[in-house]
Enzyme design. Sequence first.
Site, short mmCIF file in Angstrom:
data_model
loop_
_atom_site.label_atom_id
_atom_site.label_comp_id
_atom_site.label_asym_id
_atom_site.label_seq_id
_atom_site.Cartn_x
_atom_site.Cartn_y
_atom_site.Cartn_z
N ARG A 111 0.89 -1.18 0.00
CA ARG A 111 0.00 0.00 0.00
C ARG A 111 0.91 1.21 0.00
O ARG A 111 1.69 1.42 0.94
CB ARG A 111 -0.90 0.01 1.24
CG ARG A 111 -1.60 1.34 1.42
CD ARG A 111 -2.74 1.27 2.41
NE ARG A 111 -3.84 0.50 1.86
CZ ARG A 111 -5.05 0.42 2.43
NH1 ARG A 111 -5.31 1.07 3.55
NH2 ARG A 111 -6.01 -0.29 1.87
N HIS A 138 -7.53 0.86 -6.51
CA HIS A 138 -7.69 -0.09 -5.39
C HIS A 138 -8.36 -1.35 -5.95
O HIS A 138 -9.52 -1.65 -5.64
CB HIS A 138 -8.55 0.56 -4.31
CG HIS A 138 -8.44 -0.09 -2.95
ND1 HIS A 138 -7.63 -1.18 -2.69
CD2 HIS A 138 -9.06 0.20 -1.77
CE1 HIS A 138 -7.75 -1.52 -1.42
NE2 HIS A 138 -8.60 -0.71 -0.84
N GLN A 141 -10.13 -4.08 -3.70
CA GLN A 141 -11.41 -3.65 -3.15
C GLN A 141 -12.54 -3.90 -4.13
O GLN A 141 -13.61 -4.42 -3.78
CB GLN A 141 -11.35 -2.15 -2.81
CG GLN A 141 -12.63 -1.61 -2.26
CD GLN A 141 -12.96 -2.20 -0.91
OE1 GLN A 141 -12.16 -2.16 0.00
NE2 GLN A 141 -14.15 -2.78 -0.76
N ASP A 229 -17.61 6.75 -0.74
CA ASP A 229 -16.32 6.52 -0.11
C ASP A 229 -15.97 7.79 0.67
O ASP A 229 -16.60 8.85 0.48
CB ASP A 229 -15.25 6.21 -1.18
CG ASP A 229 -13.93 5.73 -0.60
OD1 ASP A 229 -13.85 5.50 0.63
OD2 ASP A 229 -12.96 5.60 -1.37
N CYS A 268 -16.33 1.11 0.87
CA CYS A 268 -15.18 0.22 1.12
C CYS A 268 -14.73 0.24 2.56
O CYS A 268 -14.04 -0.68 3.00
CB CYS A 268 -14.02 0.58 0.18
SG CYS A 268 -13.28 2.18 0.52
N ARG A 296 -13.24 -9.13 1.07
CA ARG A 296 -11.82 -8.85 0.82
C ARG A 296 -11.00 -10.11 1.09
O ARG A 296 -10.07 -10.43 0.35
CB ARG A 296 -11.34 -7.71 1.74
CG ARG A 296 -11.98 -6.35 1.46
CD ARG A 296 -11.53 -5.75 0.15
NE ARG A 296 -10.08 -5.61 0.07
CZ ARG A 296 -9.38 -4.61 0.59
NH1 ARG A 296 -9.98 -3.63 1.24
NH2 ARG A 296 -8.06 -4.55 0.45
#
Length: 315
Positions: A111, A138, A141, A229, A268, A296
Amino acid sequence: MTSTPPPSGPRHFLDLADFDAATLRAILDQAVALKAALARGERPPLLADKVLAMIFERQSTRTRVSFDVGMRQLGGQTLMLTGAEMQLAREETLADTARVMSRYVDAIMIRIISHDDLLELAGAATIPVINGLTHRSHPCQVMADILTYEEHRGPIGNARVVWVGDANNVLASWVHAVKLFGGTLVISTPPEYGPDQALLADIESSGGAVTMVRDPVQAVDNADLVIADTWVSMGDTDADERRRVLRPYRVDQALMDKTAPRSLFMHCLPAHRGDEVVAEVIDGPRSVVFDEAENRLHVQKAILCWVFDVGFVGS
Ligand code: CP
Ligand code: NVA
């Protein structure tokens, strides 16, 4: 562990746009199979003796824990690292870090805010690299999001998906996904926080599958899925301005009332109740955010199987 790349190069998982639909569908099928196996109490040791190094330049709850637990469930092991405690903090390059780590471990999940840094790492690594979020995308996700939608409502290719908020990394991966899986994506952003040039090019090449509608009330008309988000992603520095400009893009019950009768809500996480979404929606009956978070785990186990080229359903 390897010191020379395999003939075809390592199987990186960097962006959904790098894939064809069949490969991503196979990964989703594998995720479904692994989830069902886990529900039966089965933990196939497909990654026995594999070591995944995880490098976090930013905070994480879901990505960190789900990759760690997923590796353990598959019989593998993990190393948890942060850039701050590595020589990255003293200006060792990502490329040199990748070359060294390729001699020790079997794959890297990272990340990191800069997508170019991710590409530098992946370009020098002789082992698979997985994108655990950059400021640009991402992909893990959105694979989990699609699995979640399909579990609840069937093929994503039949869905009208509406994004409400700023144009960010999760949205970019959704644009990539819709171009591959079908369905339609409506993007509702204020002009100040709309798609950048790269994402606009992706939208323009979607053949009309991805469109932009400024007004969130118009955008969510007949939506099967509404996604929000955080208004302030990791790496964003203008939090106060974002909260001011994005205020009309809050997902509340009145907005959800404009959607299709069986619509779902996704986020998310982490969420900020009262900013991008009100508690009534995220904690309400249309919300599937915790199924999304759970998935996930299952989808990333399938991604790990793909990068290591093991255990594939139907292959
Ligand atoms: N959604 C997500 O990636 O969560 P974390 O930041 O907690 O990993
Ligand atoms: N867009 C958010 C996602 C967090 C998982 C961020 O980048 O901070």
